[in-house]
Design a protein around this motif. Sequence first.
Motif, PDB file in Angstrom:
ATOM      1  N   ASP A  38      17.547 -37.449  34.323  1.00 45.44           N
ATOM      2  CA  ASP A  38      16.498 -36.889  33.448  1.00 45.44           C
ATOM      3  C   ASP A  38      16.296 -37.746  32.213  1.00 45.44           C
ATOM      4  O   ASP A  38      15.250 -38.340  32.023  1.00 45.44           O
ATOM      5  N   ASN A  39      17.328 -37.811  31.375  1.00 45.08           N
ATOM      6  CA  ASN A  39      17.150 -38.494  30.101  1.00 45.08           C
ATOM      7  C   ASN A  39      16.862 -39.991  30.272  1.00 45.08           C
ATOM      8  O   ASN A  39      15.891 -40.509  29.733  1.00 45.08           O
ATOM      9  N   THR A  40      17.700 -40.675  31.039  1.00 38.68           N
ATOM     10  CA  THR A  40      17.501 -42.125  31.221  1.00 38.68           C
ATOM     11  C   THR A  40      16.164 -42.396  31.912  1.00 38.68           C
ATOM     12  O   THR A  40      15.437 -43.313  31.533  1.00 38.68           O
ATOM     13  N   GLU A  41      15.836 -41.571  32.917  1.00 32.82           N
ATOM     14  CA  GLU A  41      14.561 -41.763  33.622  1.00 32.82           C
ATOM     15  C   GLU A  41      13.382 -41.636  32.668  1.00 32.82           C
ATOM     16  O   GLU A  41      12.452 -42.439  32.687  1.00 32.82           O
ATOM     17  N   ALA A  42      13.420 -40.595  31.831  1.00 31.77           N
ATOM     18  CA  ALA A  42      12.327 -40.370  30.886  1.00 31.77           C
ATOM     19  C   ALA A  42      12.224 -41.520  29.886  1.00 31.77           C
ATOM     20  O   ALA A  42      11.128 -41.968  29.533  1.00 31.77           O
ATOM     21  N   ILE A  43      13.385 -42.016  29.468  1.00 25.32           N
ATOM     22  CA  ILE A  43      13.398 -43.137  28.515  1.00 25.32           C
ATOM     23  C   ILE A  43      12.796 -44.386  29.169  1.00 25.32           C
ATOM     24  O   ILE A  43      11.998 -45.093  28.558  1.00 25.32           O
ATOM     25  N   LEU A  44      13.153 -44.629  30.427  1.00 19.61           N
ATOM     26  CA  LEU A  44      12.624 -45.802  31.126  1.00 19.61           C
ATOM     27  C   LEU A  44      11.105 -45.732  31.240  1.00 19.61           C
ATOM     28  O   LEU A  44      10.402 -46.732  31.088  1.00 19.61           O
ATOM     29  N   LYS A  45      10.618 -44.537  31.498  1.00 13.28           N
ATOM     30  CA  LYS A  45       9.163 -44.343  31.623  1.00 13.28           C
ATOM     31  C   LYS A  45       8.485 -44.641  30.279  1.00 13.28           C
ATOM     32  O   LYS A  45       7.483 -45.348  30.200  1.00 13.28           O
ATOM     33  N   LYS A  46       9.085 -44.115  29.234  1.00 12.77           N
ATOM     34  CA  LYS A  46       8.549 -44.312  27.886  1.00 12.77           C
ATOM     35  C   LYS A  46       8.563 -45.794  27.491  1.00 12.77           C
ATOM     36  O   LYS A  46       7.589 -46.333  26.969  1.00 12.77           O
ATOM     37  N   LEU A  47       9.661 -46.481  27.774  1.00 12.16           N
ATOM     38  CA  LEU A  47       9.766 -47.901  27.418  1.00 12.16           C
ATOM     39  C   LEU A  47       8.738 -48.728  28.180  1.00 12.16           C
ATOM     40  O   LEU A  47       8.169 -49.685  27.650  1.00 12.16           O
ATOM     41  N   ASP A  48       8.496 -48.311  29.427  1.00 13.98           N
ATOM     42  CA  ASP A  48       7.510 -48.996  30.242  1.00 13.98           C
ATOM     43  C   ASP A  48       6.118 -48.846  29.617  1.00 13.98           C
ATOM     44  O   ASP A  48       5.366 -49.811  29.498  1.00 13.98           O
ATOM     45  N   GLU A  49       5.803 -47.638  29.184  1.00 13.02           N
ATOM     46  CA  GLU A  49       4.500 -47.376  28.541  1.00 13.02           C
ATOM     47  C   GLU A  49       4.329 -48.203  27.273  1.00 13.02           C
ATOM     48  O   GLU A  49       3.246 -48.683  26.963  1.00 13.02           O
ATOM     49  N   LEU A  50       5.423 -48.339  26.529  1.00 16.49           N
ATOM     50  CA  LEU A  50       5.350 -49.053  25.252  1.00 16.49           C
ATOM     51  C   LEU A  50       5.594 -50.557  25.400  1.00 16.49           C
ATOM     52  O   LEU A  50       5.533 -51.301  24.429  1.00 16.49           O
ATOM     53  N   ASN A  51       5.904 -50.968  26.640  1.00 19.06           N
ATOM     54  CA  ASN A  51       6.163 -52.372  26.929  1.00 19.06           C
ATOM     55  C   ASN A  51       7.338 -52.928  26.104  1.00 19.06           C
ATOM     56  O   ASN A  51       7.253 -53.996  25.504  1.00 19.06           O
ATOM     57  N   SER A 188      12.052 -39.849  18.857  1.00 16.86           N
ATOM     58  CA  SER A 188      12.753 -40.926  18.142  1.00 16.86           C
ATOM     59  C   SER A 188      12.186 -42.285  18.541  1.00 16.86           C
ATOM     60  O   SER A 188      11.935 -43.139  17.686  1.00 16.86           O
ATOM     61  N   ILE A 189      11.997 -42.484  19.840  1.00  8.25           N
ATOM     62  CA  ILE A 189      11.449 -43.773  20.303  1.00  8.25           C
ATOM     63  C   ILE A 189      10.035 -43.962  19.754  1.00  8.25           C
ATOM     64  O   ILE A 189       9.680 -45.037  19.262  1.00  8.25           O
ATOM     65  N   ASP A 190       9.236 -42.899  19.817  1.00  3.30           N
ATOM     66  CA  ASP A 190       7.873 -42.975  19.270  1.00  3.30           C
ATOM     67  C   ASP A 190       7.887 -43.347  17.792  1.00  3.30           C
ATOM     68  O   ASP A 190       7.092 -44.160  17.335  1.00  3.30           O
ATOM     69  N   PHE A 191       8.805 -42.745  17.063  1.00  2.90           N
ATOM     70  CA  PHE A 191       8.861 -42.999  15.623  1.00  2.90           C
ATOM     71  C   PHE A 191       9.271 -44.444  15.334  1.00  2.90           C
ATOM     72  O   PHE A 191       8.694 -45.112  14.474  1.00  2.90           O
ATOM     73  N   VAL A 192      10.266 -44.931  16.085  1.00  2.25           N
ATOM     74  CA  VAL A 192      10.683 -46.323  15.914  1.00  2.25           C
ATOM     75  C   VAL A 192       9.501 -47.255  16.218  1.00  2.25           C
ATOM     76  O   VAL A 192       9.204 -48.184  15.461  1.00  2.25           O
ATOM     77  N   TYR A 193       8.814 -46.967  17.303  1.00  3.07           N
ATOM     78  CA  TYR A 193       7.675 -47.801  17.710  1.00  3.07           C
ATOM     79  C   TYR A 193       6.608 -47.841  16.611  1.00  3.07           C
ATOM     80  O   TYR A 193       6.092 -48.910  16.245  1.00  3.07           O
ATOM     81  N   GLU A 194       6.327 -46.645  16.091  1.00  4.54           N
ATOM     82  CA  GLU A 194       5.316 -46.505  15.033  1.00  4.54           C
ATOM     83  C   GLU A 194       5.709 -47.312  13.780  1.00  4.54           C
ATOM     84  O   GLU A 194       4.897 -48.030  13.198  1.00  4.54           O
ATOM     85  N   GLN A 195       6.974 -47.215  13.394  1.00  5.57           N
ATOM     86  CA  GLN A 195       7.443 -47.903  12.189  1.00  5.57           C
ATOM     87  C   GLN A 195       7.482 -49.423  12.377  1.00  5.57           C
ATOM     88  O   GLN A 195       7.168 -50.176  11.469  1.00  5.57           O
ATOM     89  N   VAL A 196       7.878 -49.858  13.576  1.00  2.00           N
ATOM     90  CA  VAL A 196       7.905 -51.291  13.858  1.00  2.00           C
ATOM     91  C   VAL A 196       6.480 -51.855  13.778  1.00  2.00           C
ATOM     92  O   VAL A 196       6.236 -52.900  13.169  1.00  2.00           O
ATOM     93  N   SER A 197       5.527 -51.126  14.348  1.00  2.91           N
ATOM     94  CA  SER A 197       4.127 -51.561  14.295  1.00  2.91           C
ATOM     95  C   SER A 197       3.616 -51.561  12.865  1.00  2.91           C
ATOM     96  O   SER A 197       2.986 -52.522  12.414  1.00  2.91           O
TER      97      SER A 197
END
Length: 211
Positions: A38-51, A188-197
């Motif tokens: 569940d968790n790792t799968e969802a993270i992989l999907k998210k990372l793929d979307e964010l490249n 958390s991943i979304d927030f990191v992505y947003e801040q990095v951008s």
Amino acid sequence: MKSLYNPPALIKKAFKNYFWETVNNKVLLTFDDGPIPDNTEAILKKLDELNIKALFFTVGENSQKYPSLTEQIISQKHTIGSHTFHHRKIPGLSSEALSDEIDKVNNLFTEKFNYQIRYFRPPHGRFDLRLNNYLKARSMKCVMWTLLTFDYKNDIELVKFAVEKYLTAGSIIVLHDSLKSKNIIMDSIDFVYEQVSKKGFQFGDAEECLK
Ligand SMILES: [Zn+2]
């Protein structure tokens, strides 16, 4: 307070051959303690979307238990590092136990996944003077961090505080694909992505960030 998020300069100086930040001024995302269904799968999907290509410090027994998840991480071109076989604290381990914790993971990956482990992160960030020689003998590098998000405390506000305050261009960021952070990891991943951008920084993969 700062040392809670970013290790003290004195320690960094004493352990120069450990990575405390990236070498190319790019942000490296790392995930500890998985893989977990569940968790790792969802993270992989998210990372793929964010490249984003991340570095997963998997626990050997979890990779053994969930081989298809481990294969998924590899096939999606992320990097896997070792976080010991049983997630044991290094100081206090006998020499034999320490070798075993490292070699069991390496052997599992070469035999089962045809994959060479090159990076290591000590559980709980606890290491001792022996570790460097053990890793050197195995051509492995130790990867610490610049930014602990405390995502495992399951409080998104704490993650936001840490990222907003301590994110730098060359940050190595620690997140977790364990059950503890499951409820807040996507945000958390979304927030990191947003801040990095927002700050004009870029993500890099393990290969380029840890040369
Ligand atoms: Zn851990």
